[in-house]
Design an enzyme around this catalytic site. Structure first.
Site, PDB file in Angstrom:
ATOM      1  N   ASP A 180       1.062  -1.282  -0.183  1.00 16.52           N
ATOM      2  CA  ASP A 180       0.211  -0.009  -0.163  1.00 16.52           C
ATOM      3  C   ASP A 180       0.776   1.267  -0.087  1.00 16.52           C
ATOM      4  OD1 ASP A 180      -2.349   1.313  -0.036  1.00 16.52           O
ATOM      5  OD2 ASP A 180      -2.621   1.034   2.062  1.00 16.52           O
ATOM      6  N   GLU A 199      -6.055   5.508  -8.713  1.00 12.14           N
ATOM      7  CA  GLU A 199      -7.333   5.683  -8.260  1.00 12.14           C
ATOM      8  C   GLU A 199      -8.030   7.051  -9.157  1.00 12.14           C
ATOM      9  OE1 GLU A 199      -9.636   6.737  -4.047  1.00 12.14           O
ATOM     10  OE2 GLU A 199      -7.832   5.745  -4.122  1.00 12.14           O
ATOM     11  N   LYS A 237      -9.103   2.139  -9.080  1.00 10.87           N
ATOM     12  CA  LYS A 237      -9.990   2.413  -7.814  1.00 10.87           C
ATOM     13  C   LYS A 237     -10.966   3.708  -7.984  1.00 10.87           C
ATOM     14  CE  LYS A 237      -7.444   2.365  -4.000  1.00 10.87           C
ATOM     15  NZ  LYS A 237      -6.289   2.450  -3.196  1.00 10.87           N
ATOM     16  N   THR A 271     -12.829   1.105  -3.408  1.00  2.84           N
ATOM     17  CA  THR A 271     -12.314   1.452  -2.226  1.00  2.84           C
ATOM     18  C   THR A 271     -13.159   2.287  -1.359  1.00  2.84           C
ATOM     19  OG1 THR A 271     -10.321   2.384  -1.448  1.00  2.84           O
ATOM     20  CG2 THR A 271     -11.124   3.517  -3.359  1.00  2.84           C
ATOM     21  N   PHE A 317     -12.165  -1.438   4.175  1.00  2.00           N
ATOM     22  CA  PHE A 317     -11.058  -0.734   5.204  1.00  2.00           C
ATOM     23  C   PHE A 317     -11.504  -1.514   6.644  1.00  2.00           C
ATOM     24  CE2 PHE A 317      -9.697   3.438   3.335  1.00  2.00           C
ATOM     25  CZ  PHE A 317      -9.733   2.778   2.033  1.00  2.00           C
TER      26      PHE A 317
END
Length: 312
Positions: free
Chosen positions: A18, A89, A125, A149, A171
């Site tokens: 990440d 993203e 994303k 996400t 998450f």
């Protein structure tokens, strides 16, 4: 002979970095890598990027063009270091605009193609809003793979699986943050961690109903959350926690295992059900909104920096 925890984790879960930090990716050798506006901002603070960023910014037509050019520049380099997916993203500002998300996603894929990176290597994303999920559904039909996400609720996960997205990123740490803020004295470690419980519920539901969508736990606050999800399809982990796992010896127990589908998927959620269920979950509603705001704030900082470089 005892093995480090990271090596053992890699044997049962696809480990994802990440980060946009190329040195960290070289060190830990993950299978995939994920980025977001905050991580790209961090990566571009390194001295070696300043001259390159200036060159990129000056050849772009506007700031949006520069933002996507930087994201793809970093993503293309990352793709040379990992054998699997690279997640990039779409602007968080587009979280409630399906058509704009579609246009931006297609543009990112075209940019990657010009860098010689095949579409099947890229996950676009997108925030797990109703509009984002609809965009992802269309992109998947076009052969563009997606990673949904800012996912904090079972309802969001169900809607993503109904849409046939490639991967979801539920998450963990941000869910823990919310509950800890409301009850600081509660024991929320290990299996009591509400973020861990959320990922387990999603994983079990997907496997039990035969969904093909990959579950990738994300946003970890400590190594204990990662260990509690050993065996999950994928886990995306920061360099700091990757280092901690690599330096720790011990026996790692597998906690999640796939099972044969027991029943067929339920009827897909419609928009009204989705919006009501999300609204009824205070934690998910608040963390989704907060996540969009935070990513947008970091994007503005990156825009400001690129704007200054364009004029330098």
């Amino acid at each position: 002979m005892a093995q480090d925890l990271l090596s053992q984790l890699k044997a049962m879960t696809t480990v994802v970095a990440d980060t946009g930090d190329l040195e960290a990716i070289r060190r830990f050798q993950p299978h995939d890598a994920t980025t977001n506006p905050s991580l790209i901002l961090q990566a571009t603070q390194k001295a070696e990027w300043r001259e390159r960023l200036a060159a990129i910014a000056k050849r772009c037509t506007d700031i949006d063009d520069a933002l996507d050019a930087v994201a793809v520049e970093i993503g293309s380099e990352v793709s040379e270091l990992v054998p699997g997916y690279v997640s990039t993203e779409v602007s968080a500002r587009l979280s409630f605009d399906t058509d704009a998300t579609l246009a931006r996603a297609r543009s990112l894929i075209e940019r990657y193609a010009r860098h010689g990176v095949e579409p099947e290597r890229i996950l676009i994303k997108i925030a797990s809003t109703w509009e984002g999920i609809r965009a992802a559904q269309q992109l998947e039909r076009e052969g563009i793979r997606t990673n949904l996400t800012l996912l904090f609720s079972f309802t969001q996960a169900r809607a993503c699986a109904d849409a046939g997205v490639t991967l979801v990123s539920p998450f963990v740490g941000r869910i823990l943050d919310w509950y800890q803020a409301r009850d600081p004295d509660a024991d929320l470690s290990g299996d009591n961690d509400p973020g861990v419980q959320s990922v387990k519920r999603i994983y079990d539901h997907f496997k039990g109903h035969g969904y093909r969508t990959v579950v990738m736990g994300a946003s970890f606050r400590n190594a204990g959350e990662i260990l509690a999800l050993a065996g999950c399809d994928r886990l995306t982990i920061s360099p700091k926690l990757l280092g901690e796992l690599a330096e720790t010896q011990g026996e790692l127990e597998r906690r999640l295992s796939p099972t044969d589908a027991e029943t067929s998927p339920p009827e897909p959620l419609d928009e009204a059900e989705f919006r009501w269920d999300l609204n009824d979950d205070a934690m998910a509603t608040e963390k989704l909104a907060e996540g969009i705001r935070k990513f947008t704030a970091d994007q503005r900082k990156l825009e400001s920096m690129l704007g200054e470089l364009r004029q330098s």
